[in-house]
Design a protein around this motif. Sequence first.
Motif, PDB file in Angstrom:
ATOM      1  N   GLY A  86      -2.989   0.539   8.491  1.00 40.61           N
ATOM      2  CA  GLY A  86      -1.976   1.093   7.593  1.00 40.61           C
ATOM      3  C   GLY A  86      -1.660   0.210   6.399  1.00 40.61           C
ATOM      4  N   VAL A  87      -1.631  -1.098   6.602  1.00 44.02           N
ATOM      5  CA  VAL A  87      -1.237  -1.996   5.518  1.00 44.02           C
ATOM      6  C   VAL A  87      -2.234  -1.935   4.359  1.00 44.02           C
ATOM      7  CG1 VAL A  87      -2.340  -4.031   6.570  1.00 44.02           C
ATOM      8  CG2 VAL A  87      -0.429  -4.342   5.003  1.00 44.02           C
ATOM      9  N   ALA A  88      -3.510  -1.703   4.673  1.00 44.82           N
ATOM     10  CA  ALA A  88      -4.517  -1.593   3.619  1.00 44.82           C
ATOM     11  C   ALA A  88      -4.413  -0.239   2.920  1.00 44.82           C
ATOM     12  CB  ALA A  88      -5.915  -1.778   4.211  1.00 44.82           C
ATOM     13  N   ILE A  89      -4.024   0.781   3.694  1.00 39.75           N
ATOM     14  CA  ILE A  89      -3.824   2.107   3.103  1.00 39.75           C
ATOM     15  C   ILE A  89      -2.661   2.032   2.113  1.00 39.75           C
ATOM     16  CG2 ILE A  89      -3.213   4.508   3.595  1.00 39.75           C
ATOM     17  CD1 ILE A  89      -4.477   4.129   6.378  1.00 39.75           C
ATOM     18  N   ARG A  90      -1.640   1.261   2.504  1.00 41.05           N
ATOM     19  CA  ARG A  90      -0.474   1.097   1.634  1.00 41.05           C
ATOM     20  C   ARG A  90      -0.880   0.413   0.318  1.00 41.05           C
ATOM     21  NH1 ARG A  90       4.281  -2.791   1.567  1.00 41.05           N
ATOM     22  NH2 ARG A  90       5.982  -1.535   0.724  1.00 41.05           N
ATOM     23  N   ASP A  91      -1.691  -0.623   0.420  1.00 41.69           N
ATOM     24  CA  ASP A  91      -2.196  -1.297  -0.787  1.00 41.69           C
ATOM     25  C   ASP A  91      -2.928  -0.312  -1.695  1.00 41.69           C
ATOM     26  OD1 ASP A  91      -1.213  -3.664   0.116  1.00 41.69           O
ATOM     27  OD2 ASP A  91      -3.157  -4.625   0.488  1.00 41.69           O
ATOM     28  N   ALA A  92      -3.784   0.511  -1.068  1.00 38.80           N
ATOM     29  CA  ALA A  92      -4.566   1.474  -1.844  1.00 38.80           C
ATOM     30  C   ALA A  92      -3.634   2.431  -2.576  1.00 38.80           C
ATOM     31  CB  ALA A  92      -5.506   2.248  -0.927  1.00 38.80           C
ATOM     32  N   ARG A  93      -2.592   2.899  -1.859  1.00 38.77           N
ATOM     33  CA  ARG A  93      -1.639   3.824  -2.488  1.00 38.77           C
ATOM     34  C   ARG A  93      -0.916   3.182  -3.655  1.00 38.77           C
ATOM     35  NH1 ARG A  93      -0.333   6.744   2.877  1.00 38.77           N
ATOM     36  NH2 ARG A  93      -1.362   8.726   2.412  1.00 38.77           N
ATOM     37  N   LEU A  94      -0.644   1.884  -3.537  1.00 36.01           N
ATOM     38  CA  LEU A  94       0.062   1.182  -4.606  1.00 36.01           C
ATOM     39  C   LEU A  94      -0.856   0.931  -5.809  1.00 36.01           C
ATOM     40  CD1 LEU A  94       2.043  -1.418  -2.480  1.00 36.01           C
ATOM     41  CD2 LEU A  94       3.029   0.419  -3.865  1.00 36.01           C
TER      42      LEU A  94
END
Length: 287
Positions: free
Chosen positions: A161-169
């Motif tokens: 999830g934390v990498a998905i969050r980075d991608a979204r940002l």
Amino acid sequence: VPVTEQRTKPDGFESDEEAMVAAVELVGRTGARHFQFGFLDENAPIDKARWYAHAEYRGTRIIAEDHVGPVEAAEALAARLLHGGMCKGCGKVIAINDDPVPIPEVLIDGTRVDPEEAKRRGLCRWFREGVRWMRGCGEDAPAGSTRERLARAMAEAGVPGVAIRDARLGYYDEYMGPLPFPISTLVADLEKNGFPELAARARAGEFNATKQESDAWAASEEGRATFAEFVGSALTGAKRAEDKPTAENAGADATFAVVDETHRLVDETRRRRPWRSNQKKSRKKRK
Ligand SMILES: [Zn+2]
């Protein structure tokens, strides 16, 4: 949500107002028709009064009871609503604390859960930031944007999830991101973390910025056309990352305020949690 039975706090009784507000907000987001908290034992000392919180839905209610205070009860209720639920941002099972996460058999809307698929996707670790519970995988980026497409593909592949969050940002975004070579970094990060198929898709150009995104970027850059050197770099397609806002022109273009905020959030995320795989975590838990 309507909230009832607020009680004046006795002297010296401390409660975490933010945690309380966050719990109420969360209950509201889940579509509850009513939220209530209170205590059962009128004459007991405050921490022995058996505090409860409950959320009422059409046809059902979720209760957390026997807690030492209203915040504890509200937080326990939040945990009952979230922990083991399904995250809409990534399709992973939600975890909000380190307690074992039960994989649900059926979701609230009646959808059956495939336990193998749930295990493959891993957990989305939600966290409370002040007065709001936040998804581990970040808030949705604009629909159809390259960064949201990347985030969805990552979720599908079971990326943490934390990498998905980075991608979204916008961390891997060719225009918004802080990286000099966003796609190469994305490919490397995916390979390093065990997602070779998605890495191959990224290498093939699937998550390169769209024509529309590059046009939007060019348009926002035009507002800064007085800066000759920026026009030069825009025309040659040179690196955007070097065009970071400086103290003099910050505020000249709202786009850059957003980019700045993105960099700050990404930095913060990185400091808080390194990109680690779900699998490792769950293996450790099972022991
Ligand atoms: Zn999520």
